[in-house]
Design a protein around this motif. Structure first.
Motif, PDB file in Angstrom:
ATOM      1  N   PHE A  56      18.678   6.957  11.074  1.00  0.00           N
ATOM      2  CA  PHE A  56      18.726   6.716  12.337  1.00  0.00           C
ATOM      3  C   PHE A  56      20.151   5.780  12.783  1.00  0.00           C
ATOM      4  O   PHE A  56      20.791   5.059  13.062  1.00  0.00           O
ATOM      5  CB  PHE A  56      17.987   6.953  13.478  1.00  0.00           C
ATOM      6  N   TYR A  57      19.825   4.092  12.059  1.00  0.00           N
ATOM      7  CA  TYR A  57      20.072   2.687  12.636  1.00  0.00           C
ATOM      8  C   TYR A  57      22.020   2.743  11.353  1.00  0.00           C
ATOM      9  O   TYR A  57      22.237   2.197  11.884  1.00  0.00           O
ATOM     10  CB  TYR A  57      19.349   1.811  12.264  1.00  0.00           C
ATOM     11  N   VAL A  58      21.904   3.770  10.908  1.00  0.00           N
ATOM     12  CA  VAL A  58      22.894   3.553   9.673  1.00  0.00           C
ATOM     13  C   VAL A  58      23.748   4.443  10.345  1.00  0.00           C
ATOM     14  O   VAL A  58      24.963   4.214  10.464  1.00  0.00           O
ATOM     15  CB  VAL A  58      22.445   4.001   8.190  1.00  0.00           C
ATOM     16  N   VAL A  59      23.966   5.954  11.064  1.00  0.00           N
ATOM     17  CA  VAL A  59      24.297   6.325  11.455  1.00  0.00           C
ATOM     18  C   VAL A  59      24.562   6.182  12.792  1.00  0.00           C
ATOM     19  O   VAL A  59      26.722   5.656  13.808  1.00  0.00           O
ATOM     20  CB  VAL A  59      23.761   8.036  11.394  1.00  0.00           C
ATOM     21  N   TYR A  60      24.311   5.204  13.609  1.00  0.00           N
ATOM     22  CA  TYR A  60      24.167   4.946  14.549  1.00  0.00           C
ATOM     23  C   TYR A  60      25.222   4.178  14.850  1.00  0.00           C
ATOM     24  O   TYR A  60      26.214   3.548  15.403  1.00  0.00           O
ATOM     25  CB  TYR A  60      23.276   3.860  15.546  1.00  0.00           C
ATOM     26  N   SER A  61      24.951   2.548  13.965  1.00  0.00           N
ATOM     27  CA  SER A  61      26.251   1.520  13.812  1.00  0.00           C
ATOM     28  C   SER A  61      27.059   1.960  12.990  1.00  0.00           C
ATOM     29  O   SER A  61      28.395   1.673  13.470  1.00  0.00           O
ATOM     30  CB  SER A  61      24.896   0.280  12.866  1.00  0.00           C
ATOM     31  N   CYS A  62      27.096   2.814  12.045  1.00  0.00           N
ATOM     32  CA  CYS A  62      28.413   3.028  11.049  1.00  0.00           C
ATOM     33  C   CYS A  62      29.029   4.105  11.812  1.00  0.00           C
ATOM     34  O   CYS A  62      30.719   4.252  10.794  1.00  0.00           O
ATOM     35  CB  CYS A  62      27.719   3.511   9.569  1.00  0.00           C
ATOM     36  N   VAL A  63      28.817   4.984  12.675  1.00  0.00           N
ATOM     37  CA  VAL A  63      29.425   6.267  12.781  1.00  0.00           C
ATOM     38  C   VAL A  63      29.441   6.456  14.256  1.00  0.00           C
ATOM     39  O   VAL A  63      30.356   6.214  14.924  1.00  0.00           O
ATOM     40  CB  VAL A  63      28.709   7.946  12.342  1.00  0.00           C
ATOM     41  N   MET A  64      28.028   5.911  15.560  1.00  0.00           N
ATOM     42  CA  MET A  64      28.306   6.266  16.569  1.00  0.00           C
ATOM     43  C   MET A  64      29.652   5.242  16.979  1.00  0.00           C
ATOM     44  O   MET A  64      30.012   5.674  18.303  1.00  0.00           O
ATOM     45  CB  MET A  64      27.021   6.333  16.875  1.00  0.00           C
ATOM     46  N   VAL A  65      29.004   4.171  16.653  1.00  0.00           N
ATOM     47  CA  VAL A  65      29.354   3.019  17.664  1.00  0.00           C
ATOM     48  C   VAL A  65      30.839   2.766  17.463  1.00  0.00           C
ATOM     49  O   VAL A  65      31.300   2.791  18.797  1.00  0.00           O
ATOM     50  CB  VAL A  65      28.436   1.389  17.250  1.00  0.00           C
ATOM     51  N   PRO A  66      31.530   3.055  16.145  1.00  0.00           N
ATOM     52  CA  PRO A  66      32.892   2.939  15.907  1.00  0.00           C
ATOM     53  C   PRO A  66      33.627   4.557  16.432  1.00  0.00           C
ATOM     54  O   PRO A  66      34.743   3.760  17.546  1.00  0.00           O
ATOM     55  CB  PRO A  66      33.059   3.246  14.295  1.00  0.00           C
ATOM     56  N   LEU A  67      33.066   5.014  16.681  1.00  0.00           N
ATOM     57  CA  LEU A  67      34.231   6.644  17.438  1.00  0.00           C
ATOM     58  C   LEU A  67      33.502   6.528  18.966  1.00  0.00           C
ATOM     59  O   LEU A  67      34.768   6.915  19.438  1.00  0.00           O
ATOM     60  CB  LEU A  67      32.931   7.675  16.553  1.00  0.00           C
ATOM     61  N   PHE A  68      32.492   5.756  19.287  1.00  0.00           N
ATOM     62  CA  PHE A  68      32.377   5.627  20.277  1.00  0.00           C
ATOM     63  C   PHE A  68      33.484   4.401  21.037  1.00  0.00           C
ATOM     64  O   PHE A  68      34.529   4.630  22.205  1.00  0.00           O
ATOM     65  CB  PHE A  68      30.999   4.368  21.032  1.00  0.00           C
TER      66      PHE A  68
END
Length: 469
Positions: free
Chosen positions: A257-269
């Motif tokens: 969860f934290y990997v996807v959140y920090s590496c995908v969701m935050v940059p896309l946001f």
């Protein structure tokens, strides 16, 4: 009776469509409220409702800020929010439950059914249900769907509504579980759910659906029919893929969860925030470029153009009008600004090759110009004064002078350059906008000595080759 209703049903009017949608939203709203209350219980429902309301206003304000450069009607945005909160949420809950039960019966493994349902079924169902609101706006409110910014805002409001209802369900169930377990506040499931859904990722659903909205927005200004069909589907597919990745992140290991959140969701946001700011600035530049042509034709005062292309100047103009003429004057300036921006977006959309017929363009242009002319006496001076106070005018510019006169200085030269460039790109034999200079009385900014009506000045017409379809 049926014969009398047949023409209405065959070709529904705007009022009939509105009534049908209101009935649909009311019915699905009652159904989803009862369904959520049944699953969470009355105490859990009210706790979930109170907590789920917290991020709604800030998210709405953020998306509204993006759309203020060319604002959509509040009625349209509230419809999108209600669709997401009521209709889309009801469709998602019913379809997800049915699919999960069917998979569980087929595989005889409830845990496998839940996992497959959250990764493979829920993203498809939920994003499709939310995309239906965008499709309705795109199909029946095309004049208000002029580009990616409109798709961005409409998608955001729809997703905010959907996340609101979903948060009620999750937070309400967590509260009921805490009551049954008797856990403390800090160690409660409710606190953990609130942190993940409200604090850590309130932008998750808007982030997914915005991808669909950008697809619809790009389709609105595309000249090719294939692109108008494929771009929304591409955006929807991306939204489903991102949603599936997010739902399946907890199954990628302890830290998935934290990997996807920090590496995908935050940059896309961050990327979408940058894109939103860029789109907003681009819209304001388009407003300035397109309205300069109407100013050169005599429909606007020169000082109004930079004021209409500046959000602080627009706000200041409304405030000045309210001080001098009360709320009615402030509303008149606000409507004048909205109509002027809609006119600029109409021409910009057609220039970029949007699917707009020439007859529709001319009708809508004439309608907006007539409305501008009716409020010009109130809005013109307020906007001119706002442009002066915000220091938007070039050095030596006289706000009382029309384009093309020596007093107009650099602004007049810029307007003439725009008209000349458009004339050079126009095919031979195709008429362009005719510039006329209304007489101006020096008693105040842009006060016509002879108040000629719209029929006395020919509006700007779109040059040939601008992509009108």
């Amino acid at each position: 009776m049926f014969r009398a209703l047949r023409p209405v049903l065959a070709r529904p009017s705007g009022t009939f469509r509105t009534c049908v949608l209101l009935v649909l939203l009311a019915a699905t709203g009652i159904a989803i409220l009862e369904l959520v209350r049944e699953q969470t219980g009355t105490p859990g429902f009210f706790v979930g409702l109170g907590l789920a309301l917290l991020p709604v206003a800030p998210l709405m304000a953020a998306f509204r800020w993006l759309g203020r450069a060319a604002p959509a009607p509040w009625s349209q945005l509230l419809f999108c929010f209600a669709w997401g909160a009521c209709t889309a949420a009801l469709i998602a809950i019913l379809a997800n439950n049915f699919a999960t039960q069917w998979i569980a019966a087929a595989t005889a493994d409830p845990s496998e059914a839940d996992q497959l349902g959250s990764v493979a079924i829920a993203p498809v169902v939920e994003e499709s249900a939310k995309a239906a609101a965008l499709l309705l706006v795109f199909a029946f409110r095309r004049p208000h769907f002029t580009g990616p910014a409109d798709g961005f805002v409409v998608a955001g409001f729809t997703a905010i509504g959907f996340a609101f209802t979903e948060n009620i369900l999750y937070l309400g169930n967590a509260f009921v579980q805490d009551l049954a377990d008797g856990t403390g506040v800090l160690d409660s499931v409710t606190a953990a759910t609130f942190f993940v859904r409200i604090v850590l990722s309130p932008f998750a659903h808007p982030l997914f659906t915005v991808l669909t909205g950008l697809g619809f927005g790009a389709a609105a200004v595309s000249a090719r029919r294939a692109r108008r069909l494929c771009l929304p589907l591409l955006g929807l597919a991306l939204a489903m893929g991102m949603h599936a990745l997010w739902n399946g992140s907890s199954r990628f290991g302890d830290h998935g969860f934290y990997v996807v959140y920090s590496c995908v969701m935050v940059p896309l946001f961050g990327l979408l925030v940058w894109l939103a700011v860029r789109i907003r600035r681009g819209r304001l530049r388009a407003v300035a470029a397109e309205l300069s042509l109407y100013a050169a034709a005599g429909w606007l005062a020169p000082a109004e153009v930079p004021a209409l292309a500046s959000m602080p100047a627009r706000s200041l103009a409304r405030s000045l009008a309210r001080r001098s003429g009360g709320r009615a004057a402030g509303r008149a300036v606000a409507r004048y600004e909205a109509d002027a921006v809609a006119l600029a977006m109409l021409r910009n959309r057609a220039r970029r090759g949007g699917p707009l017929r020439e007859a529709d363009f001319a009708r809508r242009e004439r309608e907006l110009l007539n409305r501008l002319w009716q409020r010009r006496a109130t809005a013109g001076p307020a906007l001119a004064r706002a442009a002066v106070m915000e220091e938007l005018l070039p050095h030596g510019f006289d706000p009382l002078a029309p384009f093309g006169t020596p007093e107009a200085g650099e602004a007049g030269e810029a307007a003439e350059a725009v008209v000349a460039a458009e004339a050079a790109a126009r095919p031979a034999g195709v008429p362009g906008p005719r510039r006329q200079e209304p007489s101006v009385r020096r008693s105040g900014p842009w006060t016509p000595a002879t108040p000629a009506g719209p029929s006395s000045i020919r509006p700007c017409v779109l040059p040939g080759g601008d992509g009108v379809r």
